[in-house]
Design a protein around this motif. Structure first.
Motif, mmCIF file in Angstrom:
data_model
loop_
_atom_site.group_PDB
_atom_site.id
_atom_site.type_symbol
_atom_site.label_atom_id
_atom_site.label_comp_id
_atom_site.label_asym_id
_atom_site.label_seq_id
_atom_site.Cartn_x
_atom_site.Cartn_y
_atom_site.Cartn_z
ATOM 1 N N ALA A 66 0.908 -1.285 -0.246
ATOM 2 C CA ALA A 66 -0.198 -0.058 0.000
ATOM 3 C C ALA A 66 0.807 1.287 0.124
ATOM 4 C CB ALA A 66 -1.001 -0.086 1.249
ATOM 5 N N ARG A 67 1.958 1.284 0.907
ATOM 6 C CA ARG A 67 2.688 2.486 0.901
ATOM 7 C C ARG A 67 3.641 2.554 -0.787
ATOM 8 N NH1 ARG A 67 3.668 4.328 5.847
ATOM 9 N NH2 ARG A 67 2.919 2.763 7.652
ATOM 10 N N ALA A 68 3.893 1.631 -1.244
ATOM 11 C CA ALA A 68 4.539 1.702 -2.728
ATOM 12 C C ALA A 68 3.562 2.373 -3.556
ATOM 13 C CB ALA A 68 4.965 0.361 -2.992
ATOM 14 N N LEU A 69 2.316 1.763 -3.614
ATOM 15 C CA LEU A 69 1.224 2.333 -4.398
ATOM 16 C C LEU A 69 0.875 3.650 -4.127
ATOM 17 C CD1 LEU A 69 -1.467 -0.438 -4.171
ATOM 18 C CD2 LEU A 69 -0.022 -0.108 -6.338
ATOM 19 N N CYS A 70 0.868 4.097 -2.854
ATOM 20 C CA CYS A 70 0.678 5.681 -2.652
ATOM 21 C C CYS A 70 1.817 6.515 -2.966
ATOM 22 C CB CYS A 70 0.372 5.781 -0.963
ATOM 23 S SG CYS A 70 0.145 7.297 -0.508
ATOM 24 N N GLN A 71 3.107 5.903 -2.726
ATOM 25 C CA GLN A 71 4.265 6.854 -3.193
ATOM 26 C C GLN A 71 4.309 6.962 -4.616
ATOM 27 O OE1 GLN A 71 6.313 8.498 -1.576
ATOM 28 N NE2 GLN A 71 7.555 9.039 -3.374
ATOM 29 N N ALA A 72 3.862 5.827 -5.666
ATOM 30 C CA ALA A 72 3.523 6.280 -6.909
ATOM 31 C C ALA A 72 2.848 7.100 -7.299
ATOM 32 C CB ALA A 72 3.590 4.719 -7.671
ATOM 33 N N LEU A 73 1.357 7.094 -6.658
ATOM 34 C CA LEU A 73 0.545 7.990 -6.826
ATOM 35 C C LEU A 73 0.899 9.328 -6.887
ATOM 36 C CD1 LEU A 73 -2.725 6.313 -5.576
ATOM 37 C CD2 LEU A 73 -2.288 6.967 -7.941
ATOM 38 N N LYS A 74 1.632 9.603 -5.548
ATOM 39 C CA LYS A 74 1.961 11.137 -5.302
ATOM 40 C C LYS A 74 3.115 11.418 -6.255
ATOM 41 C CE LYS A 74 0.950 10.902 -0.277
ATOM 42 N NZ LYS A 74 -0.157 11.769 -0.343
ATOM 43 N N GLN A 75 3.892 10.557 -6.428
ATOM 44 C CA GLN A 75 5.214 11.090 -7.620
ATOM 45 C C GLN A 75 4.686 11.342 -9.005
ATOM 46 O OE1 GLN A 75 9.136 9.079 -6.965
ATOM 47 N NE2 GLN A 75 9.026 8.764 -9.293
ATOM 48 N N ASP A 76 4.135 10.277 -9.578
ATOM 49 C CA ASP A 76 3.660 10.103 -11.073
ATOM 50 C C ASP A 76 2.369 10.417 -11.282
ATOM 51 O OD1 ASP A 76 6.424 9.611 -11.708
ATOM 52 O OD2 ASP A 76 6.153 7.416 -11.664
ATOM 53 N N GLY A 77 1.556 10.168 -10.405
ATOM 54 C CA GLY A 77 -0.209 10.246 -10.551
ATOM 55 C C GLY A 77 -0.550 8.772 -11.167
ATOM 56 N N LEU A 78 0.205 7.944 -11.244
ATOM 57 C CA LEU A 78 0.000 6.658 -11.640
ATOM 58 C C LEU A 78 0.987 5.460 -11.110
ATOM 59 C CD1 LEU A 78 -1.402 5.180 -14.348
ATOM 60 C CD2 LEU A 78 0.902 5.580 -15.332
ATOM 61 N N THR A 79 0.138 4.502 -10.726
ATOM 62 C CA THR A 79 1.086 3.276 -10.398
ATOM 63 C C THR A 79 1.494 2.284 -11.343
ATOM 64 O OG1 THR A 79 -0.735 1.642 -10.142
ATOM 65 C CG2 THR A 79 -0.540 3.198 -8.084
ATOM 66 N N PRO A 80 2.399 1.619 -11.260
ATOM 67 C CA PRO A 80 2.709 0.503 -12.260
ATOM 68 C C PRO A 80 1.754 -0.470 -12.321
ATOM 69 C CG PRO A 80 4.399 0.668 -10.597
ATOM 70 C CD PRO A 80 3.194 1.585 -10.015
ATOM 71 N N MET A 81 1.469 -1.251 -13.477
ATOM 72 C CA MET A 81 0.588 -2.320 -13.580
ATOM 73 C C MET A 81 0.793 -3.299 -12.601
ATOM 74 S SD MET A 81 -2.156 -3.039 -15.533
ATOM 75 C CE MET A 81 -2.188 -2.192 -16.938
ATOM 76 N N GLN A 82 -0.386 -3.698 -12.067
ATOM 77 C CA GLN A 82 -0.112 -4.755 -10.925
ATOM 78 C C GLN A 82 -0.743 -6.130 -11.595
ATOM 79 O OE1 GLN A 82 0.811 -3.771 -7.614
ATOM 80 N NE2 GLN A 82 1.250 -1.966 -9.204
ATOM 81 N N PRO A 83 -0.189 -7.233 -10.958
ATOM 82 C CA PRO A 83 -0.589 -8.519 -11.454
ATOM 83 C C PRO A 83 -2.204 -8.731 -11.454
ATOM 84 C CG PRO A 83 0.885 -8.402 -9.730
ATOM 85 C CD PRO A 83 0.551 -7.228 -9.684
ATOM 86 N N ALA A 84 -2.309 -9.504 -12.510
ATOM 87 C CA ALA A 84 -3.568 -9.875 -12.875
ATOM 88 C C ALA A 84 -4.377 -10.744 -11.599
ATOM 89 C CB ALA A 84 -3.710 -10.987 -14.006
ATOM 90 N N ILE A 85 -5.905 -10.590 -11.543
ATOM 91 C CA ILE A 85 -6.623 -11.187 -10.620
ATOM 92 C C ILE A 85 -6.763 -12.655 -11.256
ATOM 93 C CG2 ILE A 85 -7.819 -8.901 -10.051
ATOM 94 C CD1 ILE A 85 -10.121 -10.077 -11.897
ATOM 95 N N PRO A 86 -7.072 -13.259 -10.219
ATOM 96 C CA PRO A 86 -7.234 -14.892 -10.649
ATOM 97 C C PRO A 86 -8.194 -15.229 -11.894
ATOM 98 C CG PRO A 86 -7.465 -14.598 -8.264
ATOM 99 C CD PRO A 86 -7.453 -13.350 -8.915
ATOM 100 N N ALA A 87 -7.710 -16.032 -12.816
ATOM 101 C CA ALA A 87 -8.629 -16.294 -13.992
ATOM 102 C C ALA A 87 -9.775 -16.765 -13.718
ATOM 103 C CB ALA A 87 -7.711 -17.545 -14.600
ATOM 104 N N ASP A 88 -10.230 -17.595 -12.699
ATOM 105 C CA ASP A 88 -11.524 -18.021 -12.600
ATOM 106 C C ASP A 88 -12.455 -16.790 -12.258
ATOM 107 O OD1 ASP A 88 -10.262 -17.528 -10.096
ATOM 108 O OD2 ASP A 88 -11.778 -19.224 -9.077
ATOM 109 N N ILE A 89 -11.945 -15.643 -11.359
ATOM 110 C CA ILE A 89 -12.561 -14.525 -11.071
ATOM 111 C C ILE A 89 -12.748 -13.581 -12.291
ATOM 112 C CG2 ILE A 89 -12.475 -12.394 -9.701
ATOM 113 C CD1 ILE A 89 -11.237 -13.912 -7.221
ATOM 114 N N LEU A 90 -11.619 -13.750 -13.114
ATOM 115 C CA LEU A 90 -11.858 -12.617 -14.148
ATOM 116 C C LEU A 90 -12.763 -13.449 -15.167
ATOM 117 C CD1 LEU A 90 -10.576 -10.589 -16.162
ATOM 118 C CD2 LEU A 90 -9.060 -12.225 -16.840
ATOM 119 N N ASN A 91 -12.909 -14.441 -15.599
ATOM 120 C CA ASN A 91 -13.748 -15.180 -16.233
ATOM 121 C C ASN A 91 -15.338 -15.068 -15.806
ATOM 122 O OD1 ASN A 91 -11.641 -15.912 -17.804
ATOM 123 N ND2 ASN A 91 -11.688 -18.321 -16.934
ATOM 124 N N ASP A 92 -15.446 -15.113 -14.566
ATOM 125 C CA ASP A 92 -16.694 -15.048 -14.050
ATOM 126 C C ASP A 92 -17.235 -13.518 -14.513
ATOM 127 O OD1 ASP A 92 -16.895 -17.394 -13.005
ATOM 128 O OD2 ASP A 92 -16.521 -16.980 -11.024
#
Length: 307
Positions: A66-92
């Motif tokens: 959470a701290r890394a995400l917040c720091q990226a938002l403050k600095q760039d206004g954007l976070t790096p792309m984050q890993p995909a949610i599980p495939a079964d959830i995505l498919n649903d």
């Protein structure tokens, strides 16, 4: 070039009469309609004051993520792309949206339509309502990711409010960008962050989201109006312009006061889910909660949508 108070005021309310009418219809329009009159420094001060007065999580202990995400938002206004949610959830989630009819709010006369059968070439996007989005499987969990909620509380200085949720398809083979496909800033709240889920794979041909890094801390082109690609390049340069690609299920956070848009897809449609975290409710959400809280979800954070 800096804009005057009257110029910024005209971006949302053309007259005092219209301002009064909108305020009577929905009191949330008062803050919403006046927001473009605030310059960047004033916005920050108002946001800090509101955040100080809002509820906080007891014994708050945010994770390193959470701290890394917040720091990226403050600095760039954007976070790096984050890993995909599980495939079964995505498919649903994707299966749900594929059987739920879309609509175009700017062309209500066409009615609803299947996700892959827009009835006219002039339709660039097929939208789902907030209620349709909320009722998608796993949606409450996707809205209430602990790492995101912690990052939002760090960033806002208080518990966030989930607001303005929605999903939509962007269609290829369209020649003219419309709506959110043009560079713009969001003026929904004095401080708001969006969580974007790519529900389909997004490469350079599928309409990647575009963001101008650092523009969340820059007053250039602060007119409240959409901007051309040429104006953005002239104001910020090409090196700050970022095209965000990623596999289906991946996600990122963005300060949507920074300039952003969805690129026109070239040869395949894109399904995007957007969830906004505000300091307070905007007029983009229902006036009353849509469904009961099944338990386990913070009633303050989810109070706009859950009873």
């Amino acid at each position: 070039m800096a804009t005057t108070f009257s110029e910024r005021l005209r971006t949302r309310v053309p007259s005092l009469k219209r301002f009064s009418e909108r305020a009577c219809q929905d009191s949330r329009h008062i803050a919403y309609d006046l927001l473009p009159t605030l310059g960047l420094p004033q916005r920050g001060g108002v946001a800090a004051l509101i955040g100080a007065l809002k509820p906080k999580t007891f014994d708050f202990a945010p994770s390193d993520q959470a701290r890394a995400l917040c720091q990226a938002l403050k600095q760039d206004g954007l976070t790096p792309m984050q890993p995909a949610i599980p495939a079964d959830i995505l498919n649903d989630v994707v299966d749900y949206f594929k059987v739920t009819p879309c609509h175009d709010p700017f062309r209500p006369h066409v009615g609803t339509f299947a996700w892959d059968q827009p009835p006219a070439d002039e339709i660039n996007m097929g939208y789902y309502t907030a209620e349709e989005t909320l009722r998608a499987p796993h949606m409450l969990d996707l809205m209430n990711r602990p790492d995101v909620l912690e990052a939002m509380e760090l960033h806002l200085g208080c518990k966030p409010v989930v607001d303005n949720i929605g999903a939509f398809w962007s269609y290829p083979d369209r020649h003219t960008a419309k709506g959110v496909q043009r560079f713009h800033r969001d003026y929904d709240c004095v401080q708001n962050i969006k969580l974007f889920y790519y529900l389909t794979e997004v490469d350079d041909e599928a309409g990647p989201h575009m963001f101008v890094r650092g523009s969340h801390n820059d007053r250039a082109l602060e007119t409240g109006k959409a901007q051309t690609d040429e104006a953005i390049t002239e104001a910020f340069g090409t090196d700050r312009l970022t095209a965000i690609t990623g596999p289906a299920g991946s996600w990122f956070l963005e300060d949507v006061y920074g300039f952003h848009k969805g690129q026109l897809p070239v040869n395949k449609p894109r399904l995007l889910l957007a969830i906004q975290y505000n300091l307070y409710a905007s007029p983009h959400c229902p006036k009353a909660p849509i469904m009961d809280n099944p338990g386990g979800y913070d009633p303050y954070i989810n109070r706009i949508f859950l009873k």
